[in-house]
Design an enzyme around this catalytic site. Sequence first.
Site, PDB file in Angstrom:
ATOM      1  N   ASP A 267       6.950   2.115  -5.434  1.00 23.76           N
ATOM      2  CA  ASP A 267       6.176   0.866  -5.585  1.00 23.76           C
ATOM      3  C   ASP A 267       6.318   0.498  -7.049  1.00 23.76           C
ATOM      4  O   ASP A 267       5.701   1.111  -7.924  1.00 23.76           O
ATOM      5  CB  ASP A 267       4.712   1.129  -5.210  1.00 23.76           C
ATOM      6  CG  ASP A 267       3.853  -0.134  -5.300  1.00 23.76           C
ATOM      7  OD1 ASP A 267       4.297  -1.128  -5.906  1.00 23.76           O
ATOM      8  OD2 ASP A 267       2.720  -0.107  -4.772  1.00 23.76           O
ATOM      9  N   ASP A 278       5.699  -7.247  -7.389  1.00 23.99           N
ATOM     10  CA  ASP A 278       5.033  -6.055  -6.849  1.00 23.99           C
ATOM     11  C   ASP A 278       5.736  -5.697  -5.536  1.00 23.99           C
ATOM     12  O   ASP A 278       5.481  -6.326  -4.508  1.00 23.99           O
ATOM     13  CB  ASP A 278       3.546  -6.394  -6.634  1.00 23.99           C
ATOM     14  CG  ASP A 278       2.737  -5.212  -6.136  1.00 23.99           C
ATOM     15  OD1 ASP A 278       3.275  -4.099  -6.085  1.00 23.99           O
ATOM     16  OD2 ASP A 278       1.551  -5.409  -5.812  1.00 23.99           O
ATOM     17  N   HIS A 365      -2.701  -9.025  -1.583  1.00 28.65           N
ATOM     18  CA  HIS A 365      -3.580  -9.562  -2.632  1.00 28.65           C
ATOM     19  C   HIS A 365      -2.873 -10.738  -3.290  1.00 28.65           C
ATOM     20  O   HIS A 365      -1.647 -10.895  -3.138  1.00 28.65           O
ATOM     21  CB  HIS A 365      -3.913  -8.465  -3.655  1.00 28.65           C
ATOM     22  CG  HIS A 365      -2.717  -7.701  -4.154  1.00 28.65           C
ATOM     23  ND1 HIS A 365      -1.911  -8.162  -5.171  1.00 28.65           N
ATOM     24  CD2 HIS A 365      -2.148  -6.533  -3.744  1.00 28.65           C
ATOM     25  CE1 HIS A 365      -0.926  -7.299  -5.386  1.00 28.65           C
ATOM     26  NE2 HIS A 365      -1.030  -6.295  -4.523  1.00 28.65           N
ATOM     27  N   ARG A 433       5.314   2.710   2.883  1.00 34.50           N
ATOM     28  CA  ARG A 433       4.767   1.369   2.629  1.00 34.50           C
ATOM     29  C   ARG A 433       5.960   0.436   2.421  1.00 34.50           C
ATOM     30  O   ARG A 433       6.989   0.846   1.851  1.00 34.50           O
ATOM     31  CB  ARG A 433       3.860   1.360   1.391  1.00 34.50           C
ATOM     32  CG  ARG A 433       3.281  -0.007   1.069  1.00 34.50           C
ATOM     33  CD  ARG A 433       2.073   0.047   0.121  1.00 34.50           C
ATOM     34  NE  ARG A 433       2.346   0.559  -1.200  1.00 34.50           N
ATOM     35  CZ  ARG A 433       2.060   1.793  -1.618  1.00 34.50           C
ATOM     36  NH1 ARG A 433       1.474   2.643  -0.809  1.00 34.50           N
ATOM     37  NH2 ARG A 433       2.356   2.191  -2.838  1.00 34.50           N
TER      38      ARG A 433
HETATM   39  N1  GLY Z   1       1.290  -1.937  -6.973  1.00 36.27           N
HETATM   40  C1  GLY Z   1      -0.050  -2.291  -6.785  1.00 36.27           C
HETATM   41  C2  GLY Z   1      -0.298  -2.776  -5.450  1.00 36.27           C
HETATM   42  O1  GLY Z   1       0.550  -2.663  -4.585  1.00 36.27           O
HETATM   43  O2  GLY Z   1      -1.297  -3.358  -5.161  1.00 36.27           O
HETATM   44 MN    MN Z   2       0.466  -4.843  -4.150  1.00 35.04          MN
HETATM   45 MN    MN Z   3       2.636  -2.441  -5.084  1.00 35.98          MN
END
Ligand code: GLY
Ligand code: MN
Ligand code: MN
Length: 465
Positions: A267, A278, A365, A433
Amino acid sequence: MDRDASLEPYRARRARLAEALRQGGGGVAIVPTAPERQRNGDNDHPYRHGSDFHYLTGFAEPGAWLLVEASGRSTLLCRPKDVEREIWDGFRLGPEAAPAVLGVDDALPVGELDAAMIRKLANQPAVWVPSATPGLQGQLEGWLERIRARERQGDEAPRVQHDLAAVLAEMRIVKDAGELATMRRAAQISAGAHARAMRYCAEAFRRDPAAGLPEYVIEAELLHEFRRHGADGPAYGSIVAAGGNACVLHYVPSRTELRPGQLCLIDAGCELDGYASDVTRTFPADGRFTPAQRELYDIVEAAQVAALAATRPGARQRDAHAAAVRVLSQGMLDTGLLDRDKVGDVDAVIESAAYRAFYMHGTGHWLGRDVHDVGDYHSADEAPVEQPDWQGGKVVKKPSRKLEPGMVVTIEPGLYVRAAEGVPERFWDIGIRIEDDVVVSEQGCEVISRGVPVAAGKIEALMRG
Ligand code: GLY
Ligand code: MN
Ligand code: MN
């Protein structure tokens, strides 16, 4: 682009802020940039400007403040030119050059901050300050006190204080074309870094299948790719997690060695010109998913497909989560992660939040200048309604906010299986993920981080070279 054109977005934002102040009864807004932070003796953390301040000025130096009056007049306070300090710390713009370079109306040396605040705040109906800025409330009280002490000279202190953070968050939540172009580029660089890490692992294990590859070595590949494309650096602490480490949601890369047969979860996203990306990918260390890994991976991928389909104008931000949870919950039942005899059918799993045993975070988010960007997640103008909470109970609160074109969200479903009694052993220590950055468009959404594949077969193909 000529200088005037490059200043235009900042001018336009200051004008919109002034309009918001007028709508709110007038006054003056105070926007400090972020403070410098000492790391240890004679050594600071790398400086990062304040997001709100930079959004309104494009100015990245520390020690600066912006004042915006409801009339539209803007004043910058910044560090003065200083030949001696510039030898050590580099160029300073200085207040003489600031109006022409930044398009603000006035600029003053920051040493005049107290005097300028007292002058600017006197006889204003209200002061607008960002809440939760450490130390600012105390400073403001000092300025107001000094204005009150001059009441006999006819000066009045503002009687009202408003939270500026909420106003700026509302402005920042919908990105303009320039911001979206920067975010597309940031996501593209990050995607390239993920692809690089996948290739790097595949090549290392082709060369020496018995080798172990420390997480920090893989992290170095990401950092190299970010910087060589001009990104400022990582937008947040990169996660590079070998095998079971992927089940630690905020894992910090260590000396743990990635081994063939394990999954690697990364990530990591870069920050470019003040905007975050992100991105998460999970791939087999040696380029081949095992059947158990593939089984869970395909469920997470299907959850992401469902969440993306729920990401469009007029849908609520939370709809993506509900869509992902349904697919993941069904997958947990189908694979035996959850025992149907104990937890019931998919509706019961959702109702009781039993899925949280393997999926315990949200599906996305706001993304922007901050990786978890500012912006209200709730619909301000709708009445509270009863809705599920995180624990399988009920809560009464405003509905989730409706998405609009120009908003940017992440879509990041996952599954995390720790070794535990009652959990099929073939799934132990698998953490997956998949996270992409998504612009809400006029019709639906645009996934901007797909310069690296998601489908298991395509990842395997990339890793085969
Ligand atoms: N890398 C922070 C998140 O995925 O929210
Ligand atoms: Mn994120
Ligand atoms: Mn992330």
